[in-house]
Design an enzyme around this catalytic site. Structure first.
Site: not given
Ligand code: AMP
Length: 288
Positions: A33, A37
């Protein structure tokens, strides 16, 4: 905060919350995280009474040469961050409880999943769609928050919700960036400090494109080519794709119509690390 690992138990809790008229917001992650997140959790907190955070590194969305086994899994740290962000339930199932022996079913997302990220990562979005749909059924949310960081994923999830008549509101969350504009990502730990600083070129490319469209440029193909050139000229950086899509259908757009929104999509390697970024830009120019 309660930690749940069994899908059946999570489902029973979600069902009870619904019976008690609690509005459920879900944030789905693969863990490790970070601020991105946590911004999603904050949005969930603002729009729902109960927040469920899921952590699951979904094996079926990784290709055979991708980083499934080395993907960071700092679980204790994630628990502490989730707790301090105000998560009510952390759902972190084992792979075997999501995909037990004799598991068969996967979703097929169609054309939307075969372009851009889908070219380099065949099967990725079908795997993502399958687990997201399973997690919808397990956590029974009214609202689900997804980051615009993964714009194609967000477009596909919206399509799934529409196509499968899911009664869930999808809430998009803006991209959280580091000081040099690099989009925050769990995979940024793979970047050396030098690569981290050169990776700022992706955001500089985005700012350049925003400026060109603000100057009424309507040739999206030409602007994308200029951004590609900028990134490819940065030592150690190499683009995979740079292109604009229209916001409604996520289809390649070459000419801008005044007042319409487009999304610039970028995938590029910095060293050996593949990064993605994007920006929603409103066109100011007339189509020529
Ligand atoms: P992940 O753990 O990479 O699968 O991401 C989980 C959620 O967090 C997904 O909806 C991503 O689009 C969102 N997310 C990841 N990085 C960012 C960021 N830098 N800004 C906004 N949302 C993010």
């Amino acid at each position: 905060m309660q930690i749940i690992t069994e899908p059946g138990q999570m489902q029973a809790i979600a069902e009870k919350l619904r019976l008690n008229r609690q509005l459920i917001g879900v944030v789905m992650t693969m863990g490790a995280l970070h601020e991105g997140h946590l911004s999603l959790v904050k949005l969930a907190r603002e729009s729902a009474g109960t927040v469920i955070l899921t952590i699951f590194v979904n094996p079926i969305q990784f290709g055979p040469t991708e980083d499934l086994h080395r993907y960071p899994r700092p679980f204790e740290q994630d628990v502490a961050l989730a707790q301090s962000a105000g998560v009510d339930y952390l759902f972190a199932p084992a792979v075997s409880s999501i995909y037990p022996d004799h598991y068969h079913t996967t979703l097929q997302c169609g054309a939307l999943a075969e372009q851009f990220e889908g070219v380099q990562r065949p099967g990725h979005f079908n795997g993502m769609a399958t687990v997201v749909t399973k997690l919808f059924n397990i956590t029974k949310p009214h609202r689900a928050i997804f980051g615009e960081k993964d714009a194609q994923q967000l477009a596909i999830i919206r399509q799934i919700v529409a196509d499968l008549n899911l009664d869930i509101t999808i809430v998009p969350a803006p991209i959280v960036r580091e000081e040099n504009g690099l989009a925050v990502s769990s995979r940024n730990v793979y970047l050396s400090s030098q690569e981290r600083s050169t990776a700022g070129i992706l955001y500089r490319g985005i700012c350049y494109a925003e400026q060109r469209l603000a100057e009424q440029e309507s040739d999206l193909h030409a602007v994308a080519a200029e951004v590609k050139e900028m990134i490819d000229s940065e030592p150690g950086c190499r683009t995979d794709y740079v292109g604009f899509v229209n916001e409604e259908r996520f289809e390649l757009a070459e000419r801008a119509e005044q007042g319409k929104e487009y999304r610039l999509l970028i995938a590029a390697y910095c060293g050996s690390v593949r990064l993605i970024d994007n920006s929603r830009i409103r066109a100011q120019g007339q189509a020529k």
